[in-house]
Design a protein around this motif. Structure first.
Motif, PDB file in Angstrom:
ATOM      1  N   GLY A   1     -11.303  -0.995  20.808  1.00  0.00           N
ATOM      2  CA  GLY A   1     -11.088   0.411  21.164  1.00  0.00           C
ATOM      3  C   GLY A   1      -9.718   0.925  20.804  1.00  0.00           C
ATOM      4  N   TYR A   2      -9.465   2.175  21.203  1.00  0.00           N
ATOM      5  CA  TYR A   2      -8.232   2.874  20.862  1.00  0.00           C
ATOM      6  C   TYR A   2      -7.019   2.213  21.532  1.00  0.00           C
ATOM      7  CZ  TYR A   2     -11.232   6.685  19.246  1.00  0.00           C
ATOM      8  OH  TYR A   2     -12.131   7.440  18.586  1.00  0.00           O
TER       9      TYR A   2
ATOM     10  N   GLU B   1      -7.475   6.460   5.801  1.00  0.00           N
ATOM     11  CA  GLU B   1      -7.624   5.551   6.930  1.00  0.00           C
ATOM     12  C   GLU B   1      -8.448   4.349   6.501  1.00  0.00           C
ATOM     13  OE1 GLU B   1      -9.190   7.756  10.178  1.00  0.00           O
ATOM     14  OE2 GLU B   1      -7.767   9.387   9.886  1.00  0.00           O
ATOM     15  N   THR B   2      -8.145   3.205   7.068  1.00  0.00           N
ATOM     16  CA  THR B   2      -8.910   2.008   6.778  1.00  0.00           C
ATOM     17  C   THR B   2     -10.041   1.857   7.794  1.00  0.00           C
ATOM     18  OG1 THR B   2      -6.794   1.062   6.183  1.00  0.00           O
ATOM     19  CG2 THR B   2      -8.651  -0.423   6.166  1.00  0.00           C
ATOM     20  N   ARG B   3      -9.742   2.295   9.028  1.00  0.00           N
ATOM     21  CA  ARG B   3     -10.739   2.135  10.096  1.00  0.00           C
ATOM     22  C   ARG B   3     -11.867   3.144   9.915  1.00  0.00           C
ATOM     23  NH1 ARG B   3     -10.394   5.883  14.332  1.00  0.00           N
ATOM     24  NH2 ARG B   3      -8.968   7.530  13.724  1.00  0.00           N
TER      25      ARG B   3
ATOM     26  N   ALA C   1     -14.554   5.855  11.849  1.00  0.00           N
ATOM     27  CA  ALA C   1     -14.419   6.759  12.984  1.00  0.00           C
ATOM     28  C   ALA C   1     -14.727   6.017  14.272  1.00  0.00           C
ATOM     29  CB  ALA C   1     -15.356   7.942  12.810  1.00  0.00           C
ATOM     30  N   LYS C   2     -13.987   6.333  15.321  1.00  0.00           N
ATOM     31  CA  LYS C   2     -14.165   5.771  16.667  1.00  0.00           C
ATOM     32  C   LYS C   2     -13.739   4.310  16.770  1.00  0.00           C
ATOM     33  CE  LYS C   2     -16.750   9.434  17.929  1.00  0.00           C
ATOM     34  NZ  LYS C   2     -16.610  10.325  19.019  1.00  0.00           N
ATOM     35  N   GLU C   3     -13.252   3.751  15.678  1.00  0.00           N
ATOM     36  CA  GLU C   3     -12.832   2.360  15.726  1.00  0.00           C
ATOM     37  C   GLU C   3     -11.351   2.250  16.070  1.00  0.00           C
ATOM     38  OE1 GLU C   3     -15.065  -0.802  12.833  1.00  0.00           O
ATOM     39  OE2 GLU C   3     -13.323   0.261  12.128  1.00  0.00           O
ATOM     40  N   ALA C   4     -10.946   1.074  16.472  1.00  0.00           N
ATOM     41  CA  ALA C   4      -9.527   0.814  16.698  1.00  0.00           C
ATOM     42  C   ALA C   4      -8.821   0.742  15.351  1.00  0.00           C
ATOM     43  CB  ALA C   4      -9.366  -0.496  17.436  1.00  0.00           C
ATOM     44  N   PRO C   5      -7.498   0.997  15.319  1.00  0.00           N
ATOM     45  CA  PRO C   5      -6.753   0.879  14.056  1.00  0.00           C
ATOM     46  C   PRO C   5      -6.920  -0.506  13.436  1.00  0.00           C
ATOM     47  CG  PRO C   5      -5.402   1.916  15.716  1.00  0.00           C
ATOM     48  CD  PRO C   5      -6.642   1.464  16.407  1.00  0.00           C
ATOM     49  N   ARG C   6      -7.033  -0.500  12.119  1.00  0.00           N
ATOM     50  CA  ARG C   6      -7.189  -1.770  11.417  1.00  0.00           C
ATOM     51  C   ARG C   6      -5.891  -2.212  10.723  1.00  0.00           C
ATOM     52  NH1 ARG C   6     -11.547  -4.125   9.512  1.00  0.00           N
ATOM     53  NH2 ARG C   6     -13.521  -3.691  10.546  1.00  0.00           N
ATOM     54  N   ARG C   7      -4.930  -1.330  10.666  1.00  0.00           N
ATOM     55  CA  ARG C   7      -3.648  -1.692  10.049  1.00  0.00           C
ATOM     56  C   ARG C   7      -2.553  -1.573  11.087  1.00  0.00           C
ATOM     57  NH1 ARG C   7      -6.384  -3.731   7.172  1.00  0.00           N
ATOM     58  NH2 ARG C   7      -6.857  -3.403   4.965  1.00  0.00           N
ATOM     59  N   ALA C   8      -1.649  -2.552  11.094  1.00  0.00           N
ATOM     60  CA  ALA C   8      -0.616  -2.615  12.126  1.00  0.00           C
ATOM     61  C   ALA C   8       0.330  -1.426  12.026  1.00  0.00           C
ATOM     62  CB  ALA C   8       0.164  -3.911  11.993  1.00  0.00           C
ATOM     63  N   LEU C   9       0.836  -0.996  13.176  1.00  0.00           N
ATOM     64  CA  LEU C   9       1.757   0.136  13.213  1.00  0.00           C
ATOM     65  C   LEU C   9       3.147  -0.270  12.744  1.00  0.00           C
ATOM     66  CD1 LEU C   9       2.309   3.038  13.942  1.00  0.00           C
ATOM     67  CD2 LEU C   9       2.647   2.356  16.298  1.00  0.00           C
TER      68      LEU C   9
ATOM     69  N   ALA D   1       0.814  -1.222   0.000  1.00  0.00           N
ATOM     70  CA  ALA D   1       0.000   0.000   0.000  1.00  0.00           C
ATOM     71  C   ALA D   1       0.841   1.262   0.000  1.00  0.00           C
ATOM     72  CB  ALA D   1      -0.946  -0.003   1.199  1.00  0.00           C
TER      73      ALA D   1
ATOM     74  N   ASN E   1      -9.178   9.850  16.739  1.00  0.00           N
ATOM     75  CA  ASN E   1      -9.964  10.870  16.050  1.00  0.00           C
ATOM     76  C   ASN E   1      -9.636  12.261  16.571  1.00  0.00           C
ATOM     77  OD1 ASN E   1     -11.745   8.266  15.856  1.00  0.00           O
ATOM     78  ND2 ASN E   1     -12.325   9.655  14.204  1.00  0.00           N
TER      79      ASN E   1
ATOM     80  N   ARG F   1      -7.254  -9.516  14.011  1.00  0.00           N
ATOM     81  CA  ARG F   1      -6.558  -8.719  15.015  1.00  0.00           C
ATOM     82  C   ARG F   1      -6.699  -9.437  16.334  1.00  0.00           C
ATOM     83  NH1 ARG F   1      -9.267  -3.135  14.808  1.00  0.00           N
ATOM     84  NH2 ARG F   1     -11.034  -4.321  14.026  1.00  0.00           N
TER      85      ARG F   1
ATOM     86  N   TRP G   1      -3.267   9.744   1.757  1.00  0.00           N
ATOM     87  CA  TRP G   1      -3.291   8.644   2.717  1.00  0.00           C
ATOM     88  C   TRP G   1      -4.713   8.503   3.247  1.00  0.00           C
ATOM     89  CZ3 TRP G   1       0.893   5.689   2.958  1.00  0.00           C
ATOM     90  CH2 TRP G   1       2.109   6.239   2.538  1.00  0.00           C
TER      91      TRP G   1
ATOM     92  N   GLU H   1      -3.743   5.472  10.642  1.00  0.00           N
ATOM     93  CA  GLU H   1      -4.827   4.993  11.505  1.00  0.00           C
ATOM     94  C   GLU H   1      -4.802   5.695  12.858  1.00  0.00           C
ATOM     95  OE1 GLU H   1      -6.787   3.374   9.368  1.00  0.00           O
ATOM     96  OE2 GLU H   1      -6.858   1.391  10.291  1.00  0.00           O
TER      97      GLU H   1
END
Lengths: 470, 201
Positions: free
Chosen positions: B155-156, A378-380, A382-390, A360, B181, A443, A376, B57
């Motif tokens: 969650g975050y 976001e995949t997630r 709003a208010k969701e946890a990240p969907r792609r690894a850091l 990507a 966010n 995840r 760039w 993200e």
């Protein structure tokens, strides 16, 4: 002594030294034949690659006379000295200097100067050391044998068969006759040899657009002098670039050592630059961090600074001053780091339009970064946890599930506390003949609060760990 | 506070959490300026390569980021020192694995001075290391925390954070999460303390 090479499955002499020539050996003679004449000659096989390397070194050395140096066949160099001869005291003086310098280095050579490359080739062969002024080519060429035209063997043979033994005789024929018999390409060569047409030479390296150089009567070896010279060349070059509204992206400092060795040191810039102070700083940085330091030996007799790649500088509106300054600061930092660590070490991310996680984006050298139209995303949600690894592993690491709740990664057991998935990511089957199987991503959080990105290969059911989340 | 040296130590195995924590701090310190992230060449193999899709993200714009790979900590520290002279830079992050000799009191002092001179903030992200003497403004110990929700969405990113050193303020211990966010640290549901640090402000 003779050198031999295999031609048409037979060993033939490819080069002979002076003594062998005087004993009657000639190039092209079969080795068996020569051995019969002189049983105790010394025979050495030809080493073409070593010859080519030596010729390249000589060409490097010749760079000091002009940047237009071309390698012409296996044992010939062409130098375009247009506009350069006055620096060396005229054409004859320049030719004499090149010839005597090379002879002093132990080479046997023939050389000549003329208005066209073809004439110069012929003169070097038949009238070593002459300078043929522009316009006199025809007169000089006429008495030479047809071989002087340097045509291929068949054409030369055809000319001889036709009774045309000298260039003058060939030139006297009607052009239409020659074209009909021997083709138009032969005519082009004839025109060039007679000085009626010129063909530009193809230099080994693209010649720089702008350059500045400093000759030294006495070779210089002290660090201080070298740096001061480089600095004054930088200032002079920057001034020229400014006059032409150009900036350099790639600069090269060439150090010609008195003993013939040539050292090139290049710096690259992310944006076209003509700021002498910055260029000087980058060169200092580069000289200080060279793994293989500049070795002046007995000294350098010429230092040249050339702008190898230039771009026009676009002056931006003045009211964005602060912004421009920030941009310039950043690009100068990137240049400094690239000079010290190498351009491939300072990278920037560029988005790439695909859903495959590891493809990507691409990392590109920051100096060559171009603004991208893709943004760039976001995949997630709003208010969701990240969907792609850091942090992603460039090679996903295989893991074993001991049970549904436990897996082993890097020899340590991890207890699954939470799991979210699957997210199916299909590979691009339309791109490859043998598409990779799809992956089901999960995840997973373990009981210590570490978060992993796992996937299961759809075809083999094998599990991999692809990355880790914050 | 700008122009200071912060140290962030990752608990063993919690390198990604510490990375996320530092990414959050840099967003707080320099939201729209460029950032230089220095890391050893082998860092990607050992802890995973920093991924822009993961950064976005978190609300971190990858376009602002420059990555520098260095062969050893000494090179990294020199590069960081050089980078601190660039005032256009928002922050410098330097990943250091273990406790290399090059990172001694002297190096730490040099970085602190350079950062103060140009008011560029520098983060030392330490993996597999024990805190040693330094001149850092703050020192954080970070580990990830299991999420408290039992729903599909966990969650975050949430952290357990120990502020063990703070030259100009209180130390403390918090549970916090990074609001992707709002791009801000907030007290997490696991928090048993009362103080919420908006670190880096």
């Amino acid at each position: 002594m003779v050198l031999v090479a295999k031609v048409d499955n037979a060993l033939r002499l490819s080069a002979v030294d002076r003594k062998a020539t005087s004993l009657g050996l000639v190039i092209g003679q079969p080795l068996a034949n020569a051995r019969a004449m002189l049983p105790d000659i010394k025979v050495v096989p030809t080493n073409d690659s070593a010859d080519a390397k030596l010729l390249t070194q000589i060409a490097d050395w010749c760079d000091r006379f002009t940047p237009f140096v071309a390698i012409d066949g296996p044992r010939r160099l062409l130098l375009d000295v247009t506009g350069a001869s006055h620096l060396f005291g005229g054409e004859q003086a320049m030719l004499d200097r090149i010839r005597s310098s090379l002879q002093a280095q132990g080479f046997a050579l023939r050389g000549a100067m003329a208005g066209t490359a073809a004439t110069a080739r012929a003169m070097a062969r038949y009238r070593d050391g002459v300078v043929i002024a522009s316009g006199d080519e025809e007169q000089a060429m006429r008495p030479l044998p047809v071989e002087a035209l340097n045509l291929d063997a068949t054409t030369t043979h055809a000319l001889r068969r036709a009774g045309l033994k000298t260039v003058g005789q060939v030139a006297a024929r009607k052009r239409s006759e020659l074209v009909a018999r021997l083709g138009a390409s032969m005519l082009a060569i004839l025109d060039e040899a007679l000085g009626h047409a010129t063909k530009p030479i193809t230099p080994r390296k693209p010649p720089p657009d702008y350059w500045q150089e400093q000759n030294f009567a006495e070779p210089v070896a002290t660090d201080h002098v070298i740096r001061t010279t480089l600095n004054s060349l930088t200032v002079a070059l920057a001034k020229i670039l400014e006059q032409h509204g150009q900036g350099a992206r790639h600069l090269e400092a060439v150090f010609f050592r008195a003993d013939g060795a040539v050292r090139r040191i290049a710096i690259e810039m992310g944006a076209p630059t003509r700021d002498a102070a910055m260029i000087d700083r980058l060169f200092r940085e580069k000289l200080d961090t060279l793994a293989d330091p500049l070795d002046p030996g007995f000294g350098f007799d010429l230092i040249r600074l050339s702008a190898v790649r230039i771009e026009s500088v676009v002056l931006e509106a003045a009211d964005l001053d602060a912004n421009i300054n920030a941009k310039a600061e950043i690009s100068s930092l990137v240049d400094r780091l690239a000079t010290r660590f190498g351009g491939h070490c300072i990278l920037a991310f560029q988005p790439h339009n695909t859903h495959i996680p590891e493809e990507a984006w691409v990392t590109v050298p920051a100096q060559h970064m171009r603004p991208s139209k893709l943004g760039w995303k976001e995949t997630r949600k709003a208010k969701e946890a990240p969907r792609r690894a850091l942090r992603l592993f460039s090679r996903p690491e295989p893991i074993d599930f001991a049970s549904a709740q436990k897996f082993i990664w890097r020899k340590a057991r991890r207890v699954v506390a939470q799991c979210e998935g699957p997210e199916r990511i299909a590979m691009q089957w339309w791109r490859h003949e043998m598409p990779q199987p799809a992956r089901d991503y999960f995840r997973v959080e373990d009981n210590e609060g570490k978060r992993y990105w796992l996937y299961r290969n759809d075809a083999t059911s094998q599990w991999f760990l692809h990355g880790v989340f914050a | 506070m700008h122009g200071v040296l912060h140290e962030v130590f990752a608990a063993i195995g919690h390198e990604a959490a510490a990375t996320g924590f530092v990414a959050g701090l840099t967003v707080r310190v320099a939201a729209d300026k460029h950032l230089l992230w220095i890391r050893p060449i082998f860092s990607g193999h050992e802890f995973g390569e920093l991924s822009p899709t993961g950064l976005i993200e978190l609300g971190f714009d990858p376009a602002r980021l420059f990555l520098l790979s260095v062969a050893n900590a000494g090179d990294g520290l020199r590069a960081a020192h050089d980078a601190l002279s660039c005032v256009a830079l928002g922050a410098v992050v330097i990943e250091i694995s273990g406790s290399p000799k090059a990172l001694d009191m002297m190096a730490s002092r040099r970085l602190t001075l350079a950062a103060a001179q140009k008011s560029v903030t520098i983060f030392l992200l330490r993996f597999s290391a024990q805190p040693n003497a330094s001149t850092a403004e703050t020192r954080w110990l970070v580990r990830g925390v299991a999420s408290q929700t039992q729903s599909e969405d966990w969650g975050y990113p949430s952290f357990e954070v120990d502020l063990v050193r703070n030259r100009h303020g209180k130390t403390g211990h918090w549970f916090m999460e990074w609001n992707c966010n709002g791009r801000i640290f907030q007290s997490s549901s696991a928090d048993r303390g009362t103080v919420v640090s908006t670190a880096g402000n």
